[in-house]
Scaffold this motif. Structure first.
Motif, PDB file in Angstrom:
ATOM      1  N   ARG A   1       0.846  -1.198   0.000  1.00 44.28           N
ATOM      2  CA  ARG A   1       0.000   0.000   0.000  1.00 44.28           C
ATOM      3  C   ARG A   1       0.880   1.246   0.000  1.00 44.28           C
ATOM      4  O   ARG A   1       1.702   1.442   0.900  1.00 44.28           O
ATOM      5  N   CYS A   2       0.694   2.099  -1.011  1.00 38.45           N
ATOM      6  CA  CYS A   2       1.428   3.359  -1.065  1.00 38.45           C
ATOM      7  C   CYS A   2       0.909   4.285   0.030  1.00 38.45           C
ATOM      8  O   CYS A   2      -0.290   4.319   0.313  1.00 38.45           O
ATOM      9  N   GLY A   3       1.813   5.060   0.621  1.00 36.01           N
ATOM     10  CA  GLY A   3       1.456   5.868   1.775  1.00 36.01           C
ATOM     11  C   GLY A   3       0.429   6.941   1.515  1.00 36.01           C
ATOM     12  O   GLY A   3      -0.252   7.386   2.437  1.00 36.01           O
ATOM     13  N   TYR A   4       0.296   7.392   0.249  1.00 33.06           N
ATOM     14  CA  TYR A   4      -0.635   8.470  -0.063  1.00 33.06           C
ATOM     15  C   TYR A   4      -1.970   7.956  -0.579  1.00 33.06           C
ATOM     16  O   TYR A   4      -2.908   8.740  -0.784  1.00 33.06           O
ATOM     17  N   CYS A   5      -2.110   6.638  -0.794  1.00 34.80           N
ATOM     18  CA  CYS A   5      -3.254   6.100  -1.519  1.00 34.80           C
ATOM     19  C   CYS A   5      -4.481   5.941  -0.624  1.00 34.80           C
ATOM     20  O   CYS A   5      -4.408   5.356   0.459  1.00 34.80           O
TER      21      CYS A   5
ATOM     22  N   GLN B   1      -1.264   6.693   5.466  1.00 36.42           N
ATOM     23  CA  GLN B   1       0.000   6.708   6.191  1.00 36.42           C
ATOM     24  C   GLN B   1       0.704   8.045   6.025  1.00 36.42           C
ATOM     25  O   GLN B   1       1.311   8.565   6.977  1.00 36.42           O
ATOM     26  N   LEU B   2       0.598   8.639   4.839  1.00 34.25           N
ATOM     27  CA  LEU B   2       1.234   9.936   4.610  1.00 34.25           C
ATOM     28  C   LEU B   2       0.631  10.999   5.513  1.00 34.25           C
ATOM     29  O   LEU B   2       1.355  11.820   6.098  1.00 34.25           O
ATOM     30  N   ALA B   3      -0.694  10.996   5.662  1.00 34.68           N
ATOM     31  CA  ALA B   3      -1.347  11.977   6.536  1.00 34.68           C
ATOM     32  C   ALA B   3      -0.880  11.813   7.975  1.00 34.68           C
ATOM     33  O   ALA B   3      -0.661  12.802   8.688  1.00 34.68           O
ATOM     34  N   ARG B   4      -0.727  10.577   8.406  1.00 36.04           N
ATOM     35  CA  ARG B   4      -0.274  10.327   9.785  1.00 36.04           C
ATOM     36  C   ARG B   4       1.159  10.823   9.980  1.00 36.04           C
ATOM     37  O   ARG B   4       1.493  11.392  11.033  1.00 36.04           O
ATOM     38  N   ARG B   5       2.012  10.638   8.982  1.00 36.63           N
ATOM     39  CA  ARG B   5       3.399  11.094   9.090  1.00 36.63           C
ATOM     40  C   ARG B   5       3.475  12.616   9.149  1.00 36.63           C
ATOM     41  O   ARG B   5       4.286  13.172   9.904  1.00 36.63           O
TER      42      ARG B   5
END
Length: 410
Positions: free
Chosen positions: A42-46, A235-239
């Protein structure tokens, strides 16, 4: 396919549509979208409706197997034929998206396309596209797709810089997408797209120019360039929320868009939709234009959306639930909505304004026409098309497209 489904009224178990939706159906173009919900990682931005192998373990996992997925989609295509009736209606476009469609065997993609050909027939000049992860194809795979009837392919490149790909959690090797373009051309693909993303945290103007140069140098006839949208729950939002990486602001997005327009135009690409450029009209993505122009399309697969004659519906999200519905002889539709004339007018303005041809001023209400006059005065709409009765975005208007269209739909 977005991961969140809207509310709506229940879908009939047999998938039947209101009679008005099928009136004059043969006069409207028909496309098919086939959703393949599988990804290796799973890509972090998807935020799309996709699943890795580990996410499909447990309840519904057997039914959701990639091994029998093509057969399930074929069943929905046969359902579409029953719902849409027996009148001749050759399919104008087919688009296989995901997820990663090329995680399936190439023969599976060809099987799904063959079902559409068998049930509906394909228009003589049908556009048949699949998305592809650069690491999941090779020359033999591409040759099988081309021999099976695919004539357009879209590779997810995103960036030419390793550190940018790492932030996006992309797993392909820099340089591989460009090599894929050559392999696709050698296999006989007439049209090739590369997808790019700009505005990734840590990306510089130099990085973005390098990605554009690499994409152009590969020789596609179409480039899509999208601003990174940070979706909640990813995941990107969490980072970003934890402060691990910075958020890219709107001014950076605007600067990157101007760079894209400058570099792509100089290389012979012309914009035809806010985020899409092609070297010729033949290179435009006809399937996406069906969406933008409100034509008919049937979306097959978990979470896929469809639209026929002013009726929009969406399938259940989980691959296991999707498979179970088809196995039970039911439509996999989760809900639907019947669009009013006003709904359809608003959608036409929202979508057609993004196109190079723009939208007819006759579709605007008085408040929208007043807003169009202001946008023209502010240099957001082009003067010559306006005089001919169309609202067409200028380059500055494209940068502010969302704000312009919000005013015009009033």
């Amino acid at each position: 396919m977005p991961s969140v489904l809207p509310d709506g009224e229940p879908m009939p178990e047999d998938g039947a549509l209101p009679a008005h939706a099928l009136q004059s159906a043969g006069e409207r173009p028909l496309g098919f979208y086939l959703h393949v919900p599988y990804c290796a990682t799973r890509c972090g931005y998807c935020d799309f409706n996709t699943y890795t192998a580990s996410e499909l373990r447990g309840a519904g996992g057997v039914l959701a197997s990639r091994d029998n997925y093509a057969g399930q989609v074929v069943e929905e295509i046969r359902l579409a034929r029953k719902v849409l009736g027996d009148a001749p209606r050759p399919v104008r476009t087919v688009f296989v998206g995901g997820g990663t469609p090329t995680l399936l065997d190439a023969g599976d993609l060809v099987t799904m396309l063959a079902a559409i050909r068998d049930e509906f027939g394909l228009a003589e000049d049908a556009e048949v596209t699949t998305e592809a992860n650069p690491e999941s194809v090779d020359p033999a795979y591409l040759a099988t797709l081309r021999e099976g009837g695919f004539n357009r392919i879209s590779f997810g490149m995103q960036s030419a810089r390793q550190h940018v790909l790492k932030v996006l959690d992309r797993t392909h090797t820099p340089g591989r997408p460009e090599a894929c373009v050559g392999e696709a051309r050698a296999a006989g693909f007439e049209h090739v797209n590369l997808d790019l993303i700009y505005g990734t945290p840590g990306e510089t103007d130099e990085d973005w120019r390098a990605s554009l140069d690499a994409a152009i140098g590969a020789g596609p006839d179409h480039v899509s360039a999208y601003a990174l949208i940070v979706e909640e729950g990813t995941q990107l939002a969490r980072r970003i929320r934890r402060g691990e990486i910075p958020m890219t602001d709107d001014d950076v997005h605007a600067d990157r868009y101007l760079i894209a327009e400058d570099v792509l135009s100089a290389a012979g690409f012309h914009w035809y939709e806010v985020s899409n450029w092609a070297t010729s009209d033949a290179g435009r993505c006809l399937h996406n234009e069906l969406y933008w122009r409100g034509a008919d399309w049937w979306g097959a697969g978990p979470g896929a959306h469809s639209h026929v004659g002013g009726v929009r519906w969406w399938n259940v999200k989980h691959p296991g639930a999707y498979a179970a519905a088809l196995r039970a002889g039911r439509s996999p539709g989760a809900g639907r909505e019947v669009l009013s004339d006003e709904d359809r007018r608003v959608e036409r303005v929202l979508l057609e304004l993004r196109l190079r041809e723009g939208v007819e001023l006759a579709l605007l209400k008085p408040a929208g026409l007043a807003a169009a006059e202001r946008a023209l005065s502010d240099g957001l709409l082009a003067a010559e098309p306006y005089a001919e009765g169309r609202a067409v975005l200028t380059l500055r208007g494209r940068l502010l497209a969302d704000a312009v269209v919000r005013d015009l739909v009033d």
